[in-house]
Enzyme design. Structure first.
Site, short mmCIF file in Angstrom:
data_model
loop_
_atom_site.label_atom_id
_atom_site.label_comp_id
_atom_site.label_asym_id
_atom_site.label_seq_id
_atom_site.Cartn_x
_atom_site.Cartn_y
_atom_site.Cartn_z
CD GLU A 46 -2.22 1.35 2.88
OE1 GLU A 46 -2.62 2.46 3.27
OE2 GLU A 46 -2.19 0.33 3.61
CG ASP A 50 0.13 7.14 -1.39
OD1 ASP A 50 -1.01 7.58 -1.60
OD2 ASP A 50 1.08 7.86 -1.03
CG ASN A 119 -5.78 0.86 3.35
OD1 ASN A 119 -5.60 2.03 3.00
ND2 ASN A 119 -6.11 0.54 4.60
CD GLU A 122 -3.42 4.18 -1.56
OE1 GLU A 122 -3.48 5.38 -1.80
OE2 GLU A 122 -3.16 3.72 -0.42
#
EC number: 3.1.26.3
Length: 227
Positions: A46, A50, A119, A122
């Site tokens: 995650e 991002d 989450n 990502e």
């Protein structure tokens, strides 16, 4: 739980390393319960996902919005990588059906928790990046985010269409416009229109109802970029 093959078809990508895909879909609750025998979850992926999403979206905006200044590009990027947009993309992939979690997390509503969907989405981006390359990842993100990027292109010259497409992309009802005020003489009237989408409202004024609707839609779209 659906097969991962179905998710891969929705993504348009087949993983060479299935362990990466499993890690991207593994909720942190699994590591807290030893009976599940999971030693990895999606938190590290995650973190990487991002950064990859921000990089790819930034590059797409830089290439496709040549007339926009830094401030405008930053606002659009914030909208494209915000929690709500990521959740919409994840929901369209029915990602909640693929997240691996403990029974306790599931009965607590974890499968429908927007944070878990965001989450995992990502983490999935990071897994694709590690399993392939930046070019493949860019193409997949471009496809998944296409309708949201298209909305940004429409905002300035056709905001009513852009707002309608935003509503549809976000699974909301279509915008509703209502004339709430008319002022001035017949030949020089000023109209005020209220537009509403879900819980969002915005007024706009103009010398015709059409102009007032257009201004209301544009102002609401600009507000939504800051949500």
């Amino acid at each position: 739980m659906q097969s991962f093959e179905t998710l891969e078809k929705l993504l348009g990508y087949s993983f060479k390393n299935q362990e990466l895909l499993i890690e991207a879909l593994s909720h942190p609750s699994l590591r807290q319960h030893h009976e599940y025998k999971y030693d990895k979850d999606y938190e590290r992926l995650e973190f990487l996902g991002d950064a990859v999403l921000n990089l790819v979206v930034t590059e797409i905006l830089f290439r496709n919005f040549a007339s926009y200044n830094e401030g405008n590009l930053a606002k659009i990027r914030s909208y494209l990588v915000c929690k709500e947009t990521i959740c919409v993309v994840g929901t369209k992939l029915t990602l909640k059906d693929y997240i691996i979690m403990t029974y306790g997390e599931e009965v607590a509503g974890g499968r429908d928790n927007p944070n878990n969907i965001e989450n995992a989405m990502e983490a999935l981006i990071a897994a694709i990046y590690l399993d392939s390359n930046i070019e493949t990842t860019r193409n997949i993100i471009g496809k998944l985010w296409e309708e949201f990027i298209k909305i940004q292109n429409l905002t300035d010259y056709d905001p009513k269409t852009a707002l309608q497409e935003w509503a549809q992309a976000s699974s909301h009802h279509l915008p509703i416009y209502r004339l709430i005020k008319r002022e001035g003489a017949a030949h020089s009237s000023t109209f005020t229109v209220l537009v509403k989408v879900k819980d969002y409202e915005q007024t706009g004024t103009g010398h015709s109802i059409k102009e007032a609707e257009k201004n209301a839609a544009r102002d609401l779209l600009h507000r939504l970029q800051d949500v």
